[in-house]
Design an enzyme around this catalytic site. Structure first.
Site, PDB file in Angstrom:
ATOM      1  N   ARG A  42       0.853  -1.195   0.000  1.00  0.00           N
ATOM      2  CA  ARG A  42       0.000   0.000   0.000  1.00  0.00           C
ATOM      3  C   ARG A  42       0.883   1.236   0.000  1.00  0.00           C
ATOM      4  NH1 ARG A  42       1.258   2.021   4.752  1.00  0.00           N
ATOM      5  NH2 ARG A  42       1.370   0.694   6.598  1.00  0.00           N
ATOM      6  N   ILE A  70       4.759   3.609   8.000  1.00  0.00           N
ATOM      7  CA  ILE A  70       4.526   2.532   8.955  1.00  0.00           C
ATOM      8  C   ILE A  70       3.291   2.812   9.802  1.00  0.00           C
ATOM      9  CG2 ILE A  70       5.927   3.460  10.867  1.00  0.00           C
ATOM     10  CD1 ILE A  70       7.036   0.489  11.126  1.00  0.00           C
ATOM     11  N   GLY A 117      -4.289   4.059   4.214  1.00  0.00           N
ATOM     12  CA  GLY A 117      -3.271   3.663   3.248  1.00  0.00           C
ATOM     13  C   GLY A 117      -3.918   2.726   2.253  1.00  0.00           C
ATOM     14  N   CYS A 156       3.344   6.600  10.681  1.00  0.00           N
ATOM     15  CA  CYS A 156       3.248   7.217   9.351  1.00  0.00           C
ATOM     16  C   CYS A 156       4.498   8.022   9.005  1.00  0.00           C
ATOM     17  CB  CYS A 156       1.999   8.092   9.238  1.00  0.00           C
ATOM     18  SG  CYS A 156       0.511   7.197   9.683  1.00  0.00           S
TER      19      CYS A 156
END
Length: 231
Positions: free
Chosen positions: A88, A92, A162, A191
């Site tokens: 995706r 993270i 995501g 993220c």
């Protein structure tokens, strides 16, 4: 255009098993689309909406940086968590109990062909759901997901997004912290954004929240925004 969306609640399910299942459904839709183009067939493409709760897991998107995972393999094991690099967008994130994860696997040609609009409508489904609990969720410029108090020192993220899309077919989706153990976010730079906190509905409201009720509210708003019929 098929605007029916098949709802499946998978309960608590391993991340990799769910990812494999998403890939199956994704391939099914893409294969129909390829056949329609090749053979000038007019077969209907299905749409799916998966709800799931994962055991503790960290996932890193295509553009992600491994250094945003702050745990070694041994430390991951000690925490009973797993880790996957996945296909995706985004960096993270963490999934675990008390978090509502939604994976819409849609043929956007049944709705609209605009990935930006797709992401914004997913965010809007969450924003409208939070509003029903008196919580004011907003977007943050240049960062997907849903946040509180953007532009202040107290900015915090409550929902991560995501997705992957190919031939206008989507997979992956959103993760809304409802009753999640936020301590697990301490092991990553969520993220890839430093200095931003995460939160959950139970922290904001000061009580445990009925997850079944939240799922129903998200679906209601999803249906309205996408002009879909969830079956």
């Amino acid at each position: 255009m098929n605007k029916k969306v098949q709802l499946q609640d998978l309960g608590n399910k391993d991340y990799k098993e769910t990812w494999d299942y998403q890939e199956e459904l994704f391939k099914e839709i893409v294969d129909i689309k390829v056949r329609n183009r090749r053979e000038e067939a007019n077969l209907e493409t299905p749409n799916y909406f998966l709800y799931v709760e994962h055991p503790h897991v960290y996932t890193l998107g295509k553009s992600g940086d491994m250094s945003n995972l702050l745990l070694s393999e041994k430390q991951l094991e000690a925490k009973g968590a797993t880790f996957y690099k996945i296909n995706r967008g985004g960096d993270i994130t963490y999934h675990g109990p008390g978090q509502i994860v939604g994976y819409p696997i849609l043929d956007l040609e049944n709705f609209f062909t605009d990935i930006h609009k797709y992401l914004r409508l997913l965010e809007e489904s969450i924003i409208l759901t939070l509003a029903e609990y008196g919580l004011h969720g907003t977007r943050s410029d240049g960062e997907t997901g849903v946040w509180f108090d953007v532009g202040t020192p107290f900015a915090r993220k409550i929902c991560a997004l995501g997705v992957r899309a190919s031939r206008w077919v989507t997979m992956h989706g959103f993760a809304l912290n409802v009753n999640a153990d936020l301590g697990y976010f301490d092991n990553i730079i969520p993220c890839g954004i430093k200095g931003k906190a995460v939160t959950s509905m139970h922290v904001e409201l000061g009580k445990i929240v009925n997850e079944k009720e939240v799922k129903e509210k998200i679906l209601k708003h999803f249906q309205n925004l996408f002009e879909a019929e969830v079956i």
